[in-house]
Design a protein around this motif. Sequence first.
Motif, PDB file in Angstrom:
ATOM      1  N   MET A   1      20.514  35.630  15.740  1.00  0.00           N
ATOM      2  CA  MET A   1      21.276  34.573  16.625  1.00  0.00           C
ATOM      3  C   MET A   1      21.729  35.785  18.196  1.00  0.00           C
ATOM      4  SD  MET A   1      22.166  31.717  17.317  1.00  0.00           S
ATOM      5  CE  MET A   1      22.807  30.131  17.062  1.00  0.00           C
ATOM      6  N   LEU A   2      21.176  34.941  19.088  1.00  0.00           N
ATOM      7  CA  LEU A   2      21.350  35.121  20.283  1.00  0.00           C
ATOM      8  C   LEU A   2      22.563  35.445  21.194  1.00  0.00           C
ATOM      9  CD1 LEU A   2      17.997  34.761  22.300  1.00  0.00           C
ATOM     10  CD2 LEU A   2      18.508  37.024  20.744  1.00  0.00           C
ATOM     11  N   ASN A   3      23.503  36.636  21.455  1.00  0.00           N
ATOM     12  CA  ASN A   3      24.786  36.500  22.149  1.00  0.00           C
ATOM     13  C   ASN A   3      24.532  36.014  23.407  1.00  0.00           C
ATOM     14  OD1 ASN A   3      26.885  37.208  23.706  1.00  0.00           O
ATOM     15  ND2 ASN A   3      26.784  39.553  22.934  1.00  0.00           N
ATOM     16  N   ARG A   4      24.874  34.923  24.363  1.00  0.00           N
ATOM     17  CA  ARG A   4      24.953  33.798  25.226  1.00  0.00           C
ATOM     18  C   ARG A   4      25.397  34.614  26.516  1.00  0.00           C
ATOM     19  NH1 ARG A   4      22.745  29.487  23.878  1.00  0.00           N
ATOM     20  NH2 ARG A   4      22.787  28.047  21.387  1.00  0.00           N
ATOM     21  N   ALA A   5      25.315  36.387  26.636  1.00  0.00           N
ATOM     22  CA  ALA A   5      26.101  36.544  27.660  1.00  0.00           C
ATOM     23  C   ALA A   5      24.968  37.661  28.080  1.00  0.00           C
ATOM     24  CB  ALA A   5      27.390  37.373  27.493  1.00  0.00           C
ATOM     25  N   SER A   6      24.143  38.509  26.801  1.00  0.00           N
ATOM     26  CA  SER A   6      23.014  39.019  27.265  1.00  0.00           C
ATOM     27  C   SER A   6      22.157  38.342  28.438  1.00  0.00           C
ATOM     28  CB  SER A   6      22.071  38.759  25.710  1.00  0.00           C
ATOM     29  OG  SER A   6      22.944  39.229  24.558  1.00  0.00           O
ATOM     30  N   ARG A   7      21.252  39.406  28.581  1.00  0.00           N
ATOM     31  CA  ARG A   7      20.335  39.587  29.794  1.00  0.00           C
ATOM     32  C   ARG A   7      19.144  40.087  28.689  1.00  0.00           C
ATOM     33  NH1 ARG A   7      22.600  37.300  33.873  1.00  0.00           N
ATOM     34  NH2 ARG A   7      21.069  37.889  35.352  1.00  0.00           N
ATOM     35  N   PHE A   8      17.962  39.884  29.591  1.00  0.00           N
ATOM     36  CA  PHE A   8      16.794  39.945  28.541  1.00  0.00           C
ATOM     37  C   PHE A   8      15.469  40.874  29.444  1.00  0.00           C
ATOM     38  CE2 PHE A   8      18.707  36.718  27.514  1.00  0.00           C
ATOM     39  CZ  PHE A   8      18.369  37.504  25.373  1.00  0.00           C
ATOM     40  N   LYS A   9      15.158  41.738  29.329  1.00  0.00           N
ATOM     41  CA  LYS A   9      14.345  42.437  29.515  1.00  0.00           C
ATOM     42  C   LYS A   9      12.949  42.825  28.987  1.00  0.00           C
ATOM     43  CE  LYS A   9      15.738  47.043  28.996  1.00  0.00           C
ATOM     44  NZ  LYS A   9      16.331  48.278  29.486  1.00  0.00           N
ATOM     45  N   GLN A  10      12.240  43.920  29.431  1.00  0.00           N
ATOM     46  CA  GLN A  10      10.830  43.689  28.821  1.00  0.00           C
ATOM     47  C   GLN A  10      11.032  44.947  28.375  1.00  0.00           C
ATOM     48  OE1 GLN A  10       7.948  44.041  31.975  1.00  0.00           O
ATOM     49  NE2 GLN A  10       8.076  41.537  32.097  1.00  0.00           N
ATOM     50  N   HIS A  11      10.760  45.239  26.806  1.00  0.00           N
ATOM     51  CA  HIS A  11      10.663  46.547  26.355  1.00  0.00           C
ATOM     52  C   HIS A  11      10.483  47.712  26.685  1.00  0.00           C
ATOM     53  CE1 HIS A  11      11.404  49.874  22.222  1.00  0.00           C
ATOM     54  NE2 HIS A  11      12.518  48.970  23.107  1.00  0.00           N
TER      55      HIS A  11
END
Length: 93
Positions: A1-11
């Motif tokens: 499950m993802l953290n709703r506060a997370s931001r995402f980027k290309q690895h």
Amino acid sequence: MLNRASRFKQHHQAVCTELDGEVALFQSDTCDYLVLNETGSAIWNTLKTQPSLAEICSHLQEEYDVDPGACQSSVEAWLEAAVEKKVVSTINN
């Protein structure tokens, strides 16, 4: 499950190129090769700005006629798989 506060980027170990309008990814650490469809490619390209889940969904809803709830669950599943395959990284706030 993802953290709703997370931001995402290309690895940083995911190498990408565009082939016929779709994004092809190679994860240099795991040697996984993935070809993304149109929607996956749109998500991938959005990751350049290190968005949140809500921002990714907002962008996709502007581009496609998609129900907000369906969009969120689909994007969340896509991100979870991409994080597991190490082509996307999270930035936790």
